[in-house]
Write a protein that holds these residues in place. Structure first.
Motif, PDB file in Angstrom:
ATOM      1  N   ARG A   1       0.966  -1.122   0.229  1.00  0.00           N
ATOM      2  CA  ARG A   1      -0.139  -0.039   0.092  1.00  0.00           C
ATOM      3  C   ARG A   1       0.832   1.150  -0.118  1.00  0.00           C
ATOM      4  N   SER A   2       2.003   1.295   0.779  1.00  0.00           N
ATOM      5  CA  SER A   2       3.012   2.214   0.717  1.00  0.00           C
ATOM      6  C   SER A   2       3.372   2.785  -0.629  1.00  0.00           C
ATOM      7  N   LYS A   3       3.293   1.793  -1.656  1.00  0.00           N
ATOM      8  CA  LYS A   3       4.090   2.113  -3.140  1.00  0.00           C
ATOM      9  C   LYS A   3       2.571   1.974  -3.929  1.00  0.00           C
ATOM     10  N   GLY A   4       1.435   2.064  -3.375  1.00  0.00           N
ATOM     11  CA  GLY A   4       0.334   2.381  -4.348  1.00  0.00           C
ATOM     12  C   GLY A   4      -0.209   1.048  -4.933  1.00  0.00           C
ATOM     13  N   ARG A   5       0.218   0.249  -4.379  1.00  0.00           N
ATOM     14  CA  ARG A   5      -0.305  -1.181  -5.150  1.00  0.00           C
ATOM     15  C   ARG A   5      -1.688  -1.663  -4.569  1.00  0.00           C
ATOM     16  N   ILE A   6      -2.567  -2.150  -5.266  1.00  0.00           N
ATOM     17  CA  ILE A   6      -4.031  -2.566  -4.945  1.00  0.00           C
ATOM     18  C   ILE A   6      -3.857  -3.987  -4.431  1.00  0.00           C
ATOM     19  N   VAL A   7      -4.535  -4.187  -3.123  1.00  0.00           N
ATOM     20  CA  VAL A   7      -4.332  -5.380  -2.441  1.00  0.00           C
ATOM     21  C   VAL A   7      -5.785  -6.010  -2.416  1.00  0.00           C
ATOM     22  N   LEU A   8      -6.071  -7.334  -3.106  1.00  0.00           N
ATOM     23  CA  LEU A   8      -7.316  -7.936  -3.138  1.00  0.00           C
ATOM     24  C   LEU A   8      -7.366  -9.034  -1.795  1.00  0.00           C
ATOM     25  N   PRO A   9      -8.306  -8.767  -1.088  1.00  0.00           N
ATOM     26  CA  PRO A   9      -8.407  -9.732   0.120  1.00  0.00           C
ATOM     27  C   PRO A   9      -9.140 -11.106  -0.556  1.00  0.00           C
ATOM     28  N   ILE A  10      -8.513 -12.160  -0.347  1.00  0.00           N
ATOM     29  CA  ILE A  10      -9.014 -13.551  -0.549  1.00  0.00           C
ATOM     30  C   ILE A  10      -9.724 -14.197   0.558  1.00  0.00           C
ATOM     31  N   ILE A  11     -11.217 -14.044   0.307  1.00  0.00           N
ATOM     32  CA  ILE A  11     -11.972 -14.797   1.705  1.00  0.00           C
ATOM     33  C   ILE A  11     -12.275 -16.182   1.419  1.00  0.00           C
TER      34      ILE A  11
END
Length: 464
Positions: A396-406
């Motif tokens: 996130r500090s590098k602006g990347r999108i993180v998708l949560p896998i539930i």
């Protein structure tokens, strides 16, 4: 050059580690540093010179020194006082910090680039003697051709004499840059190519290769009419600008000229394209439940089926290992070149299980994981512990999108998943990218496998 093609070619060079950056003062100016013209203005006025639009600035700096009995300190002291100050980083620095490059050249005196890339522990070279030591092949090198505000006055490239004697006074710098120009591509940013020694080096490299050079690139702002400027003056500047572009093309530099308001967006496009379809999957290192293991296997297989996807693997146990194994099985069955589909990033913390949950090692882990995350366009995160959270925070500090896998209902109570869903900026981007998937998440339901695959496909397609 057409914008889409410019972005594509630069990004492809970066992906292959075949592109260096060359940063000029135009990148530092928005942070508050004076331009070279503004810096020289009071000294020129003191010797009775009125600065015009197009001037030989090194020659004018030479006049100032000559007028002061050859005393360089009158300007060099001011350089140290001005450019050693701590100005804030700007939006351009935030974007280029994510570029997958290993060498950054600059003629700037300030320390903004050192701070821009500080989390990559760059090797900063501002003195020729430093080039004698081995290069940092796996990390980042910042080479300051004109010296640094923290070095001795004699090392600053400043006057006409300095420029004329650059190749004799700094032969190692000149030769190293020539080699880079010949063997790699260079992206010039914040730079108008009117630096005499750089033009000389480009010309020499051009002849050394028998007039065949690599493609080099320069991103520039279009010239606009200034307040109070008449049509004749503006048209003259436009003619000179166009002729200068032709000279750049002759030397193998291809240009993209955009409105100033679009400069940052082009850099963002290069950043994304350079990491396009490079995906990192993270999660718990512990033994996975049957449901979680099955989903991880399905994701690994699904990603492998996408020919354009490159899986970045961080040598982690648990989720990372399961996804990698499934991904590799598909690659092997289809007799594909594994080296083109998988990138391995070393993880020294797999040496001992005791390292995995040691909070004292988190700062070091973040530093180690920076290269992995920077080289990934998207991060898919299963539930996990402090290591997973650390990777999410770096992303996130590098602006990347993180998708949560539930995978299970209780994943919503996992600290790593909570960290993702508490990030409003990340959630807003996900709502645009994977609207249906996020509607399921907002209801705290467990998505089906098809929901997860659809979300992954939408992210790969980049529907934002």
């Amino acid at each position: 050059m057409e914008r889409r093609q410019f972005v594509k070619e630069v990004a492809n060079k970066m992906r292959k580690n075949m592109c260096d950056l060359f940063i000029g003062s135009g990148i530092s100016a928005p942070s508050g540093f004076p331009t070279w013209k503004k810096f020289l203005l009071p000294y020129l006025e003191s010797i009775g010179i009125t600065l015009k639009e197009e001037e030989d600035l090194p020659l004018l700096a030479q006049y100032i020194v000559n007028k002061n009995m050859g005393n360089r300190n009158i300007i060099s002291d001011a350089i140290f006082n001005t450019f050693a100050e701590e100005y804030p980083l700007n939006k351009y620095h935030n974007i280029i910090s994510r570029f997958p490059v290993r060498t950054v050249w600059t003629t700037n005196y300030d320390n903004l680039l050192e701070r821009t890339f500080s989390d990559r522990n760059p090797r900063v070279v501002s003195l020729e003697d430093s080039l004698v030591h081995p290069y940092n092949d796996t990390g980042l090198n910042i080479i300051k051709l004109h010296g640094c505000a923290k070095t001795a006055a004699k090392d600053i490239v400043l006057t006409k004499e300095d420029y004329d004697c650059f190749q004799f006074n700094k032969p190692k710098f000149a030769q190293r840059l020539r080699e880079a120009i010949i063997n790699k591509s260079i992206l010039f940013l914040g730079y108008n190519y009117q630096d005499p020694n750089i033009q000389l080096i480009m010309t020499q490299a051009y002849h050394m290769m028998n007039e065949i050079t690599n493609s080099h690139f320069i991103l520039m702002c279009e010239i606009t009419k200034e307040d109070g400027e008449n049509d004749e003056s503006f048209n003259q500047r436009k003619v000179r600008f166009d002729l200068w572009i032709s000279e750049l093309n002759r030397l193998g530099i291809r240009e993209l000229v955009v409105p100033k308001s679009e400069y940052a967006s082009v850099l963002l496009e290069i950043d994304r394209k350079a990491h396009e379809s490079c995906i990192f999957v993270t999660g718990s290192h512990a033994t996975a439940s049957p449901e979680v293991e099955k989903r991880a296997q399905n994701i690994g297989r699904f990603l492998a089926e996408k020919d354009e996807v490159i899986l970045n693997n961080g040598q982690s146990t648990g989720i990372g290992s399961i996804v990698l194994s499934s991904f590799m099985q598909h690659i092997i069955q289809n007799k594909e070149d594994m080296n083109k589909r998988i990138k391995i990033f070393p993880n020294p913390y797999i040496a001992s299980p005791d390292y995995e949950d040691d909070p004292n090692l988190i700062p070091d882990l973040k530093s180690v994981r920076l290269s992995l995350v920077t080289n990934s366009e998207f991060i898919f995160a299963f539930s996990g512990g402090i290591g997973t959270i650390a990777e999410i925070e770096v992303a996130r500090s590098k602006g990347r999108i993180v998708l949560p896998i539930i995978c299970e209902k209780n994943d919503y109570d996992n600290p790593a998943i909570k960290r993702i869903l508490d990030d409003e900026s990340n959630v807003e981007m996900l709502k645009e990218l994977v609207t249906n998937y996020m509607e399921i998440i907002e209801k705290r339901e467990v998505p089906e496998d098809e929901d997860v695959k659809k979300a992954i496909q939408e992210i790969i397609d980049g529907k934002i």
